[in-house]
Design a protein around this motif. Structure first.
Motif, PDB file in Angstrom:
ATOM      1  N   LYS A 251      20.718  47.352  47.626  1.00 33.45           N
ATOM      2  CA  LYS A 251      20.508  46.055  48.284  1.00 33.45           C
ATOM      3  C   LYS A 251      21.763  45.585  49.031  1.00 33.45           C
ATOM      4  CE  LYS A 251      17.099  44.861  44.749  1.00 33.45           C
ATOM      5  NZ  LYS A 251      16.534  43.829  43.862  1.00 33.45           N
ATOM      6  N   CYS A 252      22.479  46.525  49.621  1.00 35.43           N
ATOM      7  CA  CYS A 252      23.718  46.169  50.338  1.00 35.43           C
ATOM      8  C   CYS A 252      23.455  45.526  51.687  1.00 35.43           C
ATOM      9  CB  CYS A 252      24.589  47.424  50.496  1.00 35.43           C
ATOM     10  SG  CYS A 252      25.271  48.023  48.930  1.00 35.43           S
ATOM     11  N   ASP A 253      22.198  45.391  52.077  1.00 34.59           N
ATOM     12  CA  ASP A 253      21.851  44.684  53.314  1.00 34.59           C
ATOM     13  C   ASP A 253      21.798  43.181  53.095  1.00 34.59           C
ATOM     14  OD1 ASP A 253      18.534  44.069  52.975  1.00 34.59           O
ATOM     15  OD2 ASP A 253      19.412  45.654  51.758  1.00 34.59           O
ATOM     16  N   LYS A 254      21.760  42.736  51.845  1.00 35.40           N
ATOM     17  CA  LYS A 254      21.639  41.302  51.554  1.00 35.40           C
ATOM     18  C   LYS A 254      23.010  40.661  51.595  1.00 35.40           C
ATOM     19  CE  LYS A 254      17.402  41.657  48.871  1.00 35.40           C
ATOM     20  NZ  LYS A 254      16.694  41.280  47.629  1.00 35.40           N
ATOM     21  N   ARG A 255      23.291  39.961  52.652  1.00 37.38           N
ATOM     22  CA  ARG A 255      24.623  39.400  52.873  1.00 37.38           C
ATOM     23  C   ARG A 255      24.597  37.888  52.649  1.00 37.38           C
ATOM     24  NH1 ARG A 255      27.190  43.548  54.541  1.00 37.38           N
ATOM     25  NH2 ARG A 255      29.108  42.394  54.811  1.00 37.38           N
ATOM     26  N   LYS A 256      25.247  37.452  51.588  1.00 37.28           N
ATOM     27  CA  LYS A 256      25.305  36.020  51.270  1.00 37.28           C
ATOM     28  C   LYS A 256      26.379  35.337  52.118  1.00 37.28           C
ATOM     29  CE  LYS A 256      22.372  36.622  47.909  1.00 37.28           C
ATOM     30  NZ  LYS A 256      22.781  36.670  46.518  1.00 37.28           N
ATOM     31  N   LYS A 257      26.157  34.087  52.427  1.00 33.84           N
ATOM     32  CA  LYS A 257      27.135  33.310  53.187  1.00 33.84           C
ATOM     33  C   LYS A 257      28.193  32.744  52.253  1.00 33.84           C
ATOM     34  CE  LYS A 257      24.823  33.897  57.004  1.00 33.84           C
ATOM     35  NZ  LYS A 257      25.324  34.792  58.069  1.00 33.84           N
ATOM     36  N   LYS A 258      29.427  32.962  52.601  1.00 33.96           N
ATOM     37  CA  LYS A 258      30.514  32.499  51.728  1.00 33.96           C
ATOM     38  C   LYS A 258      30.496  30.985  51.578  1.00 33.96           C
ATOM     39  CE  LYS A 258      34.193  35.559  50.805  1.00 33.96           C
ATOM     40  NZ  LYS A 258      35.646  35.615  50.635  1.00 33.96           N
ATOM     41  N   SER A 291      17.631  50.253  50.877  1.00 39.35           N
ATOM     42  CA  SER A 291      16.338  50.870  51.170  1.00 39.35           C
ATOM     43  C   SER A 291      15.683  50.235  52.394  1.00 39.35           C
ATOM     44  CB  SER A 291      15.410  50.736  49.954  1.00 39.35           C
ATOM     45  OG  SER A 291      15.935  51.437  48.853  1.00 39.35           O
ATOM     46  N   VAL A 292      16.140  49.037  52.773  1.00 37.71           N
ATOM     47  CA  VAL A 292      15.596  48.344  53.945  1.00 37.71           C
ATOM     48  C   VAL A 292      16.117  48.979  55.228  1.00 37.71           C
ATOM     49  CG1 VAL A 292      15.509  46.146  55.194  1.00 37.71           C
ATOM     50  CG2 VAL A 292      15.314  46.183  52.693  1.00 37.71           C
ATOM     51  N   THR A 293      17.411  49.236  55.283  1.00 43.02           N
ATOM     52  CA  THR A 293      18.032  49.798  56.497  1.00 43.02           C
ATOM     53  C   THR A 293      18.271  51.308  56.391  1.00 43.02           C
ATOM     54  OG1 THR A 293      20.295  49.465  55.681  1.00 43.02           O
ATOM     55  CG2 THR A 293      19.245  47.612  56.813  1.00 43.02           C
ATOM     56  N   ASN A 294      17.984  51.877  55.219  1.00 39.23           N
ATOM     57  CA  ASN A 294      18.265  53.298  54.928  1.00 39.23           C
ATOM     58  C   ASN A 294      19.759  53.601  54.895  1.00 39.23           C
ATOM     59  OD1 ASN A 294      15.645  54.309  54.484  1.00 39.23           O
ATOM     60  ND2 ASN A 294      15.276  54.412  56.692  1.00 39.23           N
ATOM     61  N   GLN A 295      20.590  52.576  54.789  1.00 39.61           N
ATOM     62  CA  GLN A 295      22.020  52.804  54.583  1.00 39.61           C
ATOM     63  C   GLN A 295      22.217  53.660  53.334  1.00 39.61           C
ATOM     64  OE1 GLN A 295      24.274  49.217  53.901  1.00 39.61           O
ATOM     65  NE2 GLN A 295      26.056  50.306  53.111  1.00 39.61           N
ATOM     66  N   GLY A 296      23.045  54.664  53.437  1.00 35.07           N
ATOM     67  CA  GLY A 296      23.373  55.507  52.297  1.00 35.07           C
ATOM     68  C   GLY A 296      22.403  56.634  52.023  1.00 35.07           C
ATOM     69  N   ARG A 297      21.276  56.656  52.727  1.00 35.66           N
ATOM     70  CA  ARG A 297      20.278  57.704  52.454  1.00 35.66           C
ATOM     71  C   ARG A 297      20.848  59.095  52.693  1.00 35.66           C
ATOM     72  NH1 ARG A 297      17.066  61.095  55.297  1.00 35.66           N
ATOM     73  NH2 ARG A 297      15.113  61.731  54.263  1.00 35.66           N
ATOM     74  N   ASP A 298      21.390  59.320  53.887  1.00 35.02           N
ATOM     75  CA  ASP A 298      21.926  60.648  54.210  1.00 35.02           C
ATOM     76  C   ASP A 298      23.112  60.995  53.308  1.00 35.02           C
ATOM     77  OD1 ASP A 298      20.030  60.801  56.170  1.00 35.02           O
ATOM     78  OD2 ASP A 298      21.395  60.304  57.814  1.00 35.02           O
ATOM     79  N   GLU A 299      23.898  59.978  52.974  1.00 29.03           N
ATOM     80  CA  GLU A 299      25.063  60.221  52.123  1.00 29.03           C
ATOM     81  C   GLU A 299      24.638  60.676  50.720  1.00 29.03           C
ATOM     82  OE1 GLU A 299      26.337  57.979  55.574  1.00 29.03           O
ATOM     83  OE2 GLU A 299      24.682  57.683  54.164  1.00 29.03           O
ATOM     84  N   ILE A 300      23.590  60.050  50.182  1.00 27.58           N
ATOM     85  CA  ILE A 300      23.096  60.466  48.869  1.00 27.58           C
ATOM     86  C   ILE A 300      22.591  61.904  48.917  1.00 27.58           C
ATOM     87  CG2 ILE A 300      21.271  60.110  47.158  1.00 27.58           C
ATOM     88  CD1 ILE A 300      21.502  57.121  47.634  1.00 27.58           C
ATOM     89  N   LEU A 301      21.843  62.244  49.966  1.00 28.01           N
ATOM     90  CA  LEU A 301      21.297  63.593  50.063  1.00 28.01           C
ATOM     91  C   LEU A 301      22.395  64.641  50.212  1.00 28.01           C
ATOM     92  CD1 LEU A 301      18.155  62.951  52.300  1.00 28.01           C
ATOM     93  CD2 LEU A 301      18.224  63.410  49.833  1.00 28.01           C
ATOM     94  N   LEU A 302      23.449  64.318  50.953  1.00 29.01           N
ATOM     95  CA  LEU A 302      24.580  65.251  51.063  1.00 29.01           C
ATOM     96  C   LEU A 302      25.291  65.392  49.720  1.00 29.01           C
ATOM     97  CD1 LEU A 302      26.000  64.232  54.550  1.00 29.01           C
ATOM     98  CD2 LEU A 302      25.217  66.525  53.916  1.00 29.01           C
ATOM     99  N   HIS A 303      25.438  64.280  49.021  1.00 25.52           N
ATOM    100  CA  HIS A 303      26.079  64.307  47.705  1.00 25.52           C
ATOM    101  C   HIS A 303      25.244  65.146  46.725  1.00 25.52           C
ATOM    102  CE1 HIS A 303      28.407  63.064  44.279  1.00 25.52           C
ATOM    103  NE2 HIS A 303      27.421  62.354  43.758  1.00 25.52           N
ATOM    104  N   ILE A 304      23.923  64.926  46.733  1.00 26.01           N
ATOM    105  CA  ILE A 304      23.038  65.723  45.894  1.00 26.01           C
ATOM    106  C   ILE A 304      23.171  67.200  46.241  1.00 26.01           C
ATOM    107  CG2 ILE A 304      20.605  66.292  45.495  1.00 26.01           C
ATOM    108  CD1 ILE A 304      19.978  63.310  45.560  1.00 26.01           C
TER     109      ILE A 304
END
Length: 314
Positions: A251-258, A291-304
């Motif tokens: 859920k790293c796409d959820k950006r709270k306002k400071k 999972s919303v923006t697919n951030q980290g998807r390719d990185e996880i697959l490369l790590h796996i």
């Protein structure tokens, strides 16, 4: 071809061990192994500076900050040389949004095929074909099913639910007919009956301790909210038992306002690692995802891929 006797992954290559002080366990057990540790955070492309990797954080409104990852906080896979090279700087070999260095084993990472195989209520009932597997576990509602669907690019391979605690079995999904993603029951769902919570903890613990084909546990942590004690305890238990572990911050796409008092995912990631640093001596691999923006998807697959290929070779 059946490979029932493949050795369990050599965990000492991925965890520098021994907790400095005992950690409370939500999966009470006799400690079979030892333990890892934690560091800072990364987001976009890294630039190398003497002794540190300075990684610019994504700009939010007018504010821009920098967080650093020291070289000793990187996850360096076995048989990987990180000595200076003018042709390929170390910064170019670090997976985006992680502390993971790419190795020569990072190949064949694409997902071409994925299918549900079976649900099991104990370790003995799990598939026994010797294929390497990667287990997803985390608090209920952390986004396990969504992440699994994102990894295989299938919207409904793992059914998602608005009601936490729906996963109550060990669910095996075979990928490319060569390895497994395993969806484990979530923990920390207070509304589940006590008997069910106890059973889940028991057979999940048994799976971690006795599954010889388990390459790594991917512990999912919700980066959109402050650190939860139960997540720290779970990480501590995995470490104390020397279960190979990768932290997946969701859920790293959820950006709270400071100005509203909320923290950004990067800050929660850093807080988690600061809190657990006192207990562990070395940094496990970690990746920031959405999972919303697919951030980290390719990185996880490369790590796996690099963990899997190393495991198969050895």
């Amino acid at each position: 071809m059946l490979l029932p006797h493949l050795p369990k992954f050599p965990t000492h290559l991925f965890l520098s061990l021994k907790p400095k002080t005992p950690i409370p366990s939500i999966l009470s057990s006799t400690s079979r192994h030892q333990n890892p540790s934690f560091s800072l955070f990364s987001s976009s492309a890294a630039t190398l500076s003497p002794g540190n990797l300075t990684i610019p954080e994504e700009e939010e409104e007018e504010e821009k900050t920098h967080l650093e990852i020291s070289i000793d906080k990187l996850f360096v896979p076995p048989e990987t040389d990180i000595s200076y090279s003018p042709n390929v700087p170390l910064s170019a070999r670090i997976l985006k949004g992680s502390n993971i260095v790419l190795s020569k084993y990072a190949r064949d990472a694409q997902v071409l095929k994925a299918e549900f195989v079976k649900s099991s209520v104990n370790t003995e009932d799990c598939p026994f074909d010797g294929l390497p597997e990667f287990a997803l576990v985390g608090r209920s509602n952390v986004g396990k099913s969504s992440l699994l669907n994102s990894l295989v690019r299938r919207k409904r391979l793992a059914l998602t639910s608005k009601k936490p605690g729906k996963t109550q079995c060990i669910n095996h999904f075979r990928v490319n007919d060569s390895w497994y993603l395993v969806d484990l029951p979530g923990y920390g769902y207070a509304a589940a009956p006590q008997e069910l919570r106890t059973d889940w903890a028991k057979f999940t613990k048994d799976y971690f301790l006795n599954r010889s084909t388990l390459v790594s546990v991917f512990l999912l942590i919700d980066a959109s909210i402050p650190v939860k004690r139960i997540d720290l305890e779970y990480a501590g238990w995995l470490g104390q038992n020397q279960i190979p572990m990768t932290l997946i911050f969701t859920k790293c796409d959820k950006r709270k306002k400071k100005r509203n008092g909320g923290k950004r995912p990067e800050e929660n990631v850093q807080d988690f690692q600061e809190l657990i640093r006192d207990f562990f001596q070395a940094s496990p691999p970690w990746i920031m995802t959405s999972s919303v923006t697919n951030q980290g998807r390719d990185e996880i697959l490369l790590h796996i891929a690099q963990l899997r290929n190393y495991w198969l070779k050895h």
